[in-house]
Scaffold this motif. Structure first.
Motif, mmCIF file in Angstrom:
data_model
loop_
_atom_site.group_PDB
_atom_site.id
_atom_site.type_symbol
_atom_site.label_atom_id
_atom_site.label_comp_id
_atom_site.label_asym_id
_atom_site.label_seq_id
_atom_site.Cartn_x
_atom_site.Cartn_y
_atom_site.Cartn_z
ATOM 1 N N LYS A 1 -5.627 13.609 -3.092
ATOM 2 C CA LYS A 1 -4.854 13.201 -1.920
ATOM 3 C C LYS A 1 -5.480 11.941 -1.329
ATOM 4 O O LYS A 1 -6.679 11.917 -1.026
ATOM 5 C CB LYS A 1 -4.827 14.308 -0.875
ATOM 6 N N LEU A 2 -4.684 10.903 -1.139
ATOM 7 C CA LEU A 2 -5.197 9.602 -0.702
ATOM 8 C C LEU A 2 -4.596 9.200 0.646
ATOM 9 O O LEU A 2 -3.375 9.317 0.847
ATOM 10 C CB LEU A 2 -4.862 8.526 -1.737
ATOM 11 N N SER A 3 -5.436 8.702 1.546
ATOM 12 C CA SER A 3 -4.978 8.201 2.834
ATOM 13 C C SER A 3 -5.830 7.012 3.272
ATOM 14 O O SER A 3 -6.877 6.732 2.667
ATOM 15 C CB SER A 3 -5.026 9.305 3.896
ATOM 16 N N VAL A 4 -5.377 6.331 4.311
ATOM 17 C CA VAL A 4 -6.086 5.164 4.848
ATOM 18 C C VAL A 4 -6.303 5.352 6.343
ATOM 19 O O VAL A 4 -5.377 5.709 7.079
ATOM 20 C CB VAL A 4 -5.287 3.865 4.605
ATOM 21 N N LEU B 1 1.078 -5.558 -1.287
ATOM 22 C CA LEU B 1 0.252 -5.464 -2.495
ATOM 23 C C LEU B 1 0.678 -4.301 -3.393
ATOM 24 O O LEU B 1 -0.003 -3.979 -4.370
ATOM 25 C CB LEU B 1 -1.222 -5.322 -2.100
ATOM 26 N N ASN B 2 1.799 -3.686 -3.032
ATOM 27 C CA ASN B 2 2.415 -2.621 -3.847
ATOM 28 C C ASN B 2 1.543 -1.385 -4.015
ATOM 29 O O ASN B 2 1.590 -0.721 -5.049
ATOM 30 C CB ASN B 2 2.810 -3.174 -5.230
ATOM 31 N N VAL B 3 0.755 -1.067 -2.980
ATOM 32 C CA VAL B 3 -0.050 0.153 -3.053
ATOM 33 C C VAL B 3 0.195 1.103 -1.878
ATOM 34 O O VAL B 3 -0.403 2.187 -1.830
ATOM 35 C CB VAL B 3 -1.564 -0.166 -3.140
ATOM 36 N N ALA B 4 1.071 0.748 -0.949
ATOM 37 C CA ALA B 4 1.298 1.604 0.219
ATOM 38 C C ALA B 4 1.749 3.004 -0.185
ATOM 39 O O ALA B 4 1.366 4.001 0.449
ATOM 40 C CB ALA B 4 2.325 0.973 1.159
ATOM 41 N N ASP B 5 2.530 3.097 -1.250
ATOM 42 C CA ASP B 5 3.079 4.393 -1.661
ATOM 43 C C ASP B 5 2.028 5.326 -2.266
ATOM 44 O O ASP B 5 2.310 6.507 -2.483
ATOM 45 C CB ASP B 5 4.217 4.194 -2.657
ATOM 46 N N TYR B 6 0.844 4.822 -2.533
ATOM 47 C CA TYR B 6 -0.230 5.682 -3.038
ATOM 48 C C TYR B 6 -0.743 6.628 -1.940
ATOM 49 O O TYR B 6 -1.335 7.658 -2.251
ATOM 50 C CB TYR B 6 -1.408 4.851 -3.541
ATOM 51 N N PHE B 7 -0.524 6.251 -0.679
ATOM 52 C CA PHE B 7 -1.183 6.934 0.428
ATOM 53 C C PHE B 7 -0.210 7.832 1.192
ATOM 54 O O PHE B 7 0.884 7.411 1.573
ATOM 55 C CB PHE B 7 -1.805 5.904 1.369
ATOM 56 N N ASP B 8 -0.646 9.062 1.425
ATOM 57 C CA ASP B 8 0.162 10.006 2.192
ATOM 58 C C ASP B 8 0.191 9.639 3.662
ATOM 59 O O ASP B 8 1.203 9.824 4.346
ATOM 60 C CB ASP B 8 -0.402 11.427 2.037
ATOM 61 N N VAL B 9 -0.928 9.139 4.180
ATOM 62 C CA VAL B 9 -1.040 8.749 5.585
ATOM 63 C C VAL B 9 -1.728 7.388 5.653
ATOM 64 O O VAL B 9 -2.751 7.174 4.991
ATOM 65 C CB VAL B 9 -1.875 9.769 6.394
ATOM 66 N N ILE B 10 -1.153 6.473 6.427
ATOM 67 C CA ILE B 10 -1.801 5.194 6.750
ATOM 68 C C ILE B 10 -1.843 5.135 8.273
ATOM 69 O O ILE B 10 -0.807 5.057 8.929
ATOM 70 C CB ILE B 10 -1.032 3.988 6.189
#
Length: 210
Positions: free
Chosen positions: A102-105, A121-130
């Motif tokens: 599970k990945l978040s920022v 940068l096409n990586v926002a969708d990797y994260f469940d929560v930003i």
């Protein structure tokens, strides 16, 4: 068991110092007719545990509303012009995602800028929560951001494993305050650290998390 990895953004996932510097210097010139600051000075100032950024950036004791509005208006357009992922970040994120980590920022930047930059940068969708500092009452080193993310995952300290990864002492202290593990990333804005748990390359994270 869930594996949860929470990343800092600036200086950990992405190098954003050029755009931050351009926008700070824009406000310096616009409102104060001050000479431009270097990227190194600005990054060092941001990373200090205790500092008065308005004094360092604009020679004012408080963050004037006119400066905040001018910076945010300028940075909203500027922030996506030059940032880039550090070498190895894309591959590291791909591997963690494939392993169902599970990945978040959690960033001290405003949420809207974080989502905009990571999206560009096409990586926002990797994260469940930003989540940014505007979404909490207290920014890092407070654990408030981390608690919000852990609550999202319904984190169980007895069964799940959570870790914060950042390039700043405030990231490590926020993890300590949240009572989760942490790693200091030395490839970003702060290559030197007194913290023992550190990683020199993004791929080193995989050996530890997986």
């Amino acid at each position: 068991m869930q594996k949860i990895v929470i990343f800092d953004m600036d200086g950990t996932l992405i190098d954003s110092k050029k755009d931050i510097t351009i926008s700070v210097n824009y406000v310096r010139e616009l409102h104060y007719d001050l000479e431009p600051l270097s990227e190194e000075f600005i990054v060092d100032a941001i990373n200090k545990e205790v500092r008065n950024l308005p004094e360092l950036f604009y020679s004012t004791q408080t963050y004037e509303k006119k400066d905040m509005l001018a910076f945010e208006a300028h940075y909203e357009e500027q922030c996506v012009k030059s940032p880039y992922l550090y070498d190895g970040i894309q591959e590291m994120l791909d591997t963690l995602k494939d392993a169902d980590v599970k990945l978040s920022v959690a960033t001290n930047a405003p949420t809207k800028f974080a989502k905009r930059m990571l999206g560009s940068l096409n990586v926002a969708d990797y994260f469940d929560v930003i989540i940014g500092a505007d979404a909490v009452s207290h920014s890092k080193p407070s654990p408030e951001m981390l608690h919000k993310i852990l609550d999202f995952y319904k984190y169980d300290k007895d069964n799940d494993h959570a870790m914060m990864i950042g390039d700043n002492s405030k990231d490590i202290l926020s993890a300590q305050n949240a009572k989760i593990d942490s790693l200091f990333a030395t490839w970003g804005f702060s290559p030197e650290t007194e913290f023992e748990n550190k990683v020199d390359k993004p791929k080193d994270i995989l050996d530890i998390v997986l």
